[in-house]
Design a protein around this motif. Sequence first.
Motif, mmCIF file in Angstrom:
data_model
loop_
_atom_site.group_PDB
_atom_site.id
_atom_site.type_symbol
_atom_site.label_atom_id
_atom_site.label_comp_id
_atom_site.label_asym_id
_atom_site.label_seq_id
_atom_site.Cartn_x
_atom_site.Cartn_y
_atom_site.Cartn_z
ATOM 1 N N UNK A 436 0.761 -1.126 0.033
ATOM 2 C CA UNK A 436 0.014 -0.032 -0.029
ATOM 3 C C UNK A 436 0.832 1.169 -0.038
ATOM 4 N N UNK A 437 1.931 1.297 0.562
ATOM 5 C CA UNK A 437 2.737 2.434 0.811
ATOM 6 C C UNK A 437 4.122 2.429 0.087
ATOM 7 N N UNK A 438 3.939 1.262 -0.822
ATOM 8 C CA UNK A 438 5.122 1.555 -2.094
ATOM 9 C C UNK A 438 6.577 1.316 -1.259
ATOM 10 N N UNK A 439 6.664 0.480 -0.146
ATOM 11 C CA UNK A 439 7.917 0.314 0.408
ATOM 12 C C UNK A 439 8.347 -0.926 0.270
ATOM 13 N N UNK A 440 9.608 -1.123 -0.112
ATOM 14 C CA UNK A 440 10.219 -2.418 -0.542
ATOM 15 C C UNK A 440 11.742 -2.366 -0.223
ATOM 16 N N UNK A 441 12.173 -3.325 0.433
ATOM 17 C CA UNK A 441 13.737 -3.519 0.571
ATOM 18 C C UNK A 441 14.228 -4.322 -0.650
ATOM 19 N N UNK A 442 15.202 -3.441 -1.526
ATOM 20 C CA UNK A 442 15.597 -3.792 -2.669
ATOM 21 C C UNK A 442 16.427 -5.061 -2.499
ATOM 22 N N UNK A 443 17.177 -5.342 -1.251
ATOM 23 C CA UNK A 443 18.024 -6.610 -1.060
ATOM 24 C C UNK A 443 17.091 -7.697 -1.242
ATOM 25 N N UNK A 502 7.220 -4.026 -8.877
ATOM 26 C CA UNK A 502 7.754 -3.200 -9.896
ATOM 27 C C UNK A 502 7.610 -1.687 -9.585
ATOM 28 N N UNK A 503 6.157 -1.576 -9.229
ATOM 29 C CA UNK A 503 5.823 -0.070 -8.888
ATOM 30 C C UNK A 503 6.728 0.658 -7.642
ATOM 31 N N UNK A 504 6.720 -0.413 -6.849
ATOM 32 C CA UNK A 504 7.384 -0.075 -5.390
ATOM 33 C C UNK A 504 9.003 0.181 -5.678
ATOM 34 N N UNK A 505 9.374 -0.587 -6.382
ATOM 35 C CA UNK A 505 10.839 -0.625 -6.755
ATOM 36 C C UNK A 505 11.443 0.626 -7.352
ATOM 37 N N UNK A 506 10.564 0.835 -8.071
ATOM 38 C CA UNK A 506 10.825 2.380 -9.005
ATOM 39 C C UNK A 506 10.749 3.581 -8.058
ATOM 40 N N UNK A 512 17.662 4.565 -13.776
ATOM 41 C CA UNK A 512 18.942 3.522 -14.587
ATOM 42 C C UNK A 512 19.376 2.395 -13.845
ATOM 43 N N UNK A 513 18.588 1.953 -12.440
ATOM 44 C CA UNK A 513 19.272 0.951 -12.135
ATOM 45 C C UNK A 513 18.726 -0.475 -12.554
ATOM 46 N N UNK A 514 19.352 -1.228 -12.779
ATOM 47 C CA UNK A 514 18.948 -2.754 -13.056
ATOM 48 C C UNK A 514 19.711 -3.583 -12.213
ATOM 49 N N UNK A 515 18.965 -4.702 -11.744
ATOM 50 C CA UNK A 515 19.404 -5.624 -10.838
ATOM 51 C C UNK A 515 20.433 -6.637 -11.570
#
Length: 522
Positions: A436-443, A502-506, A512-515
């Motif tokens: 809901x808050x578009x929060x995610x740990x990229x790791x 995908x929305x959250x990680x943006x 420009x970041x790509x995993x």
Amino acid sequence: MSVFIGLARQRYAEPKSKRQLDLAVGLLTMNVSWPPGKKIVHLDLKGAPPRMSYMQKLIPLIARLGADGLLLEYEDMFPYEGELKVLQSTDHPPYSHEEIKLIQDVAKSNGLEIIPLIQTFGHLEFVLKHRAFWELREVGYCLGTLNPHREHSVKLVLEMVRQVLELHPDISCLHIGADEVYLLGQGEESKHWLSIPGHDIHQLFLDHVTKVAKSIRVACPHLSLVMWDDMLRGMSQITLKESGLVELVQPMLWDYGPCLDVEGTVLLLEKYRNAGLCQMWAASSFKGSTDVSTCVTPTQRHVDNHLQWLQVAAALPSGMEMQGIAITGWQRYDHLSVLCELLPVGLPSLASCLETLRHGSFSKEAQTRVTEILGISTVEVKNMAGSPCVGSCSPYPGQRLAEAVVELSELLQSEELRFLDTNMYVKGWFSPYHRQRKIVNPLVVQQIQHQATTLLTAVELKVKAVREEMVLLFPESTAQEWMEQHVNAVLEPLRRLLEDMQVAIQEMLPPSFHFPSAGQEG
């Protein structure tokens, strides 16, 4: 035979009456095979209607399995004309005049009788859903029951009958339905009619049925008429005797359960006989009666139903003529419900039920014959995929689809696809709060995406295989409906998870970041 006797002993181990004792003794000493009479296979065409190329393979197989005829319930697959053209299916083309003639020709060349089934009172959803016929509903919110007081109601069903008979000039028997006439008597016209002294709900039902049946017999005196019996069960013997149905129709007593009440059924048959209704039919089930949305047919459940019908046949009241048994294969519970099991998935059950009737039990011999005819290793379709085939190993018509459906169904019901509920990373780092808050740990994202994508890809490969097989046998609309019913609801949460992630990680990383790809991590 030993299994069959065991069932009889279990049910009648402690008889509570002389009738029960006589019945139990009869079951243990009887000739166990189905009595003389036709074995008719019901093809319900109001859902997943077979393509004609598949029908031409299916009908010879049904004949080879030991059937004597087909009970064809066309509904919106019949090419109605004139005022009734609106009844034709719009999801897929109805059968053409030429195709209906071809069905009859293929059936005749394989020694199968054709009995059309036309609903004339209840289960008219496919008619009364259309605005042109709304005024003919008994109750406005019940799409299945015809108002018996309207003159146009009788004209409507008789015109349906006329058009079907016109395309079936050689038949000797017609089924006029008349089951489950829900909410009869609750319409305003019926309430007024019932307020007249001497009128009751049974008479209301009987008046319409006899009017329709007499009209058909006047036009076609050679036709035998069959009707479902459930609306007759609560009527007294006297009411039935005075109903006008005697010598007019042959009731078809139906029960699809594995625990059919044998004694109660025999008592009901005795009541019908004493009322003068001596020519009866039975109706069992080989698929489409387990649950409204069952996907894989449980063979043993349907075999058990036939074992119970064999007990009824063994105790048939004297003077009762059993015309035959209709082995029903419902494709929907009614016109507006979801699809039941597809025909190819139910064919091992159909073969098993016919062999049970032939042998009088589901013996080893009966099971062996089923596996040899169909070229399969087991009578339970759920165990068929991956098992070594029998005999020539030539698959029965539709077997590839049946196996693909079973495999996909198992995957769709697997623990793996409870991903959102069971995956530690999703539960801990991408909960509803995070989404809901578009929060995610990229790791953590890469781990979730990899697992979800791998799972989704595996399922979609099997979905593709099922669809490819399905459209060979059924219209594209059937494949679409089946996918929406069984697949989309399961996969959609997984797809939405990946989209939300995908929305959250943006929101958390530069554009420009790509995993890094697998193998470049760390």
